[in-house]
Design an enzyme around this catalytic site. Structure first.
Site, short mmCIF file in Angstrom:
data_model
loop_
_atom_site.label_atom_id
_atom_site.label_comp_id
_atom_site.label_asym_id
_atom_site.label_seq_id
_atom_site.Cartn_x
_atom_site.Cartn_y
_atom_site.Cartn_z
N LYS A 1 1.30 -1.41 0.18
CA LYS A 1 -0.24 -0.07 -0.45
C LYS A 1 0.98 1.11 -0.11
CE LYS A 1 -4.13 1.75 2.47
NZ LYS A 1 -4.54 1.92 3.98
N SER B 1 -8.98 2.79 3.22
CA SER B 1 -8.40 3.61 2.14
C SER B 1 -6.95 2.14 1.12
CB SER B 1 -7.75 4.17 2.37
OG SER B 1 -7.17 3.64 3.92
N SER C 1 -10.18 0.14 6.40
CA SER C 1 -9.39 0.48 4.92
C SER C 1 -9.12 -0.59 4.11
CB SER C 1 -8.52 1.10 5.76
OG SER C 1 -9.10 2.47 5.35
#
Length: 485
Positions: free
Chosen positions: A74, A151, A175
């Site tokens: 990520k 996210s 997320s």
């Protein structure tokens, strides 16, 4: 190119490498080919470091459970010397680190071949991934008009589309679980402190954020968690110890469990019909498997917790921006951060130290309230989201009304009223892909367990996967899907 790449999960691909049926180089070639073909549609992968990945293969990979498998980090957290980051923001563009995070070191030691990062919303404070720094929104491979969530939206889109079998994510308010629900994947948020945060910090967002993974199989998540589990040097607190571990837990079904069904929000508000249908469908499946399922609603002050979460995250956002600006030595330009981040900074400036500590106390009180509920129940079953995946643009960061963006009638908490509860309580929670709308959009269901009961929870998830397999259910936007057009 290895034609069967998408037919295997990460553990399966590593097995093929170990058998010399395919090489790590061939798997990396397959992943990069999919980036080339699919990323123009999805905008999910960023900062590709192909030569770094090839160098790691040439140097000899660790003989871990994922040796030779392509992987993506990520673009937030998982700091690594070899992998620069934008952190979802023009302010942080091309940030480089002089150290490797403990989570990255454990992933590397498992034999994964990391070759890039995946897109995130700025500040990780949204349920959609549309950061300006990446040149446009990240799109959902099930429908390009819809968000993959946030996210960890880029990670979910990349895994769902078959670019990689598994990817790193993180979860501070849902997320991992929100994008898992939006993209038809499995997403597991472990008990607080189960995974390392060091060396950069002891905790994030008051202990509510934790790393995690997006996968197509429960097995991949279990083995990734086993590879990364455990506190690192100087960790401020430790979770309850595991038993034999996650992979062992999925090797057998759990005992028959007391499962509380929630088909409203945690405050009793109605859900979108498809979200309600998804949770009732899961309840029937669980009952058919012999579990005891009946309606129940936790007695916990969810609105107060959500207000406290909003304050804590605003302060965290403001601190990150202020530290970056102070380090470079000149003032922040308004266009360097998006509207929601500017709003978060403005809101944080109205809060005192006492306000922040009060917010932490509210979150801790909520954890005690939720713990009380789980004295009578083993599992709480909810939808992951209150509705199917949102359309692109609905949760744009252009607005400066940070509080309204989070807590307004059409805000993030109305859309995702369940996930943040278990970041606040620290309990394990998972999103399981069992239901799709008639239009073909995935709608996940969330299962949560008592603090420390990760093994019980993932065992139940594996039982559901066996009862209703989802691995071969693929979105339209894959390499094979594009070839058929």
């Amino acid at each position: 190119m290895f034609a069967e790449y998408e037919d295997h999960d990460a553990v399966g691909l590593a097995g093929l490498v170990a058998q010399k049926a395919v090489s790590a180089e061939e798997l990396l070639d397959a992943a990069l080919a999919r980036v080339g073909a699919l990323n123009p549609l999805l905008n999910a992968v960023t900062l590709v470091q192909e030569e770094t990945a090839r160098r790691s293969i040439r140097a000899g990979l660790p003989s871990g459970p994922f040796a030779g498998v392509p992987f993506l980090l990520k673009d937030l957290g998982a700091e690594a010397v070899d992998f620069p980051t934008h952190l979802g923001s023009r302010l942080h563009r091309d940030t480089r680190y002089d150290y490797d995070s403990e989570i990255y070191l454990r992933l590397r030691d498992s034999g994964l071949v990391t070759f890039g990062r995946t897109t995130v919303p700025e500040g990780a404070i949204g349920a959609a991934t549309e950061a300006v720094v990446y040149g446009g929104p990240t799109r959902n491979p099930w429908s390009l008009d819809h968000t993959p969530g946030g996210s960890s939206g880029g990670a979910a889109a990349a895994v769902a589309a078959g670019i990689v079998p598994a990817a790193h994510g993180s979860d501070g308010g849902g997320s991992v679980r929100i994008p898992a629900s939006s993209c038809g994947l499995f997403g597991f948020k472990a008990t607080r402190a189960r995974l390392p945060d060091g060396p950069a910090s002891g905790e994030a967002w008051g202990g509510m954020a934790i790393d995690g993974f997006l996968t197509r199989s429960v097995r991949d998540t279990a083995v990734l968690l086993d590879a990364c589990e455990g506190p690192d040097l100087g960790a401020p607190y430790f979770p309850p110890p595991l038993g034999a571990g996650y992979r062992d837990a999925i090797s057998r079904p759990p005992d028959r469990l007391r499962i509380a069904l929630c088909d409203t929000t945690l405050t009793g508000a109605p859900l979108h019909p498809e979200a309600r249908a998804a949770v009732h469908d899961a309840a029937r499946l669980l009952a058919d498997l012999g579990h005891h399922v009946e309606p129940a609603l936790p007695r916990a002050d969810t609105p107060a917790m959500m207000e406290a979460w909003t304050r804590i995250v605003a302060c965290g956002t403001a601190l990150s921006i202020r530290q970056t600006v102070a380090a470079r030595g000149h003032a922040l330009e308004p266009e360097e951060v998006e509207g929601v981040s500017r709003g978060a900074m403005a809101f944080a400036a109205t809060l005192t130290g006492e306000d922040y500590l009060e917010a932490l106390e509210t979150v801790h009180a909520y954890g005690r309230q939720m713990a009380g509920f789980f004295l009578d129940w083993d599992i709480l079953l909810t939808p992951t989201l209150a509705e199917p995946p949102a359309r692109i643009g609905r949760f744009s960061h252009a607005t400066e009304d940070y509080v309204g963006y989070r807590t307004g009638p059409d805000g993030i908490f109305a859309y995702s009223p369940f996930t943040v509860s278990f970041n606040a309580s620290g309990q394990p929670a998972a999103s399981v892909p069992l239901y799709w709308t008639p239009e073909g959009l995935p709608v996940g269901v969330q299962l949560a367990a008592a603090f420390g009961e990760d093994e019980r929870l993932i065992s139940l998830c594996a039982e559901l996967e066996t009862a209703r397999p989802w691995f071969n259910r693929r979105p339209p936007v894959t390499l094979a899907g594009i070839a058929r057009r």
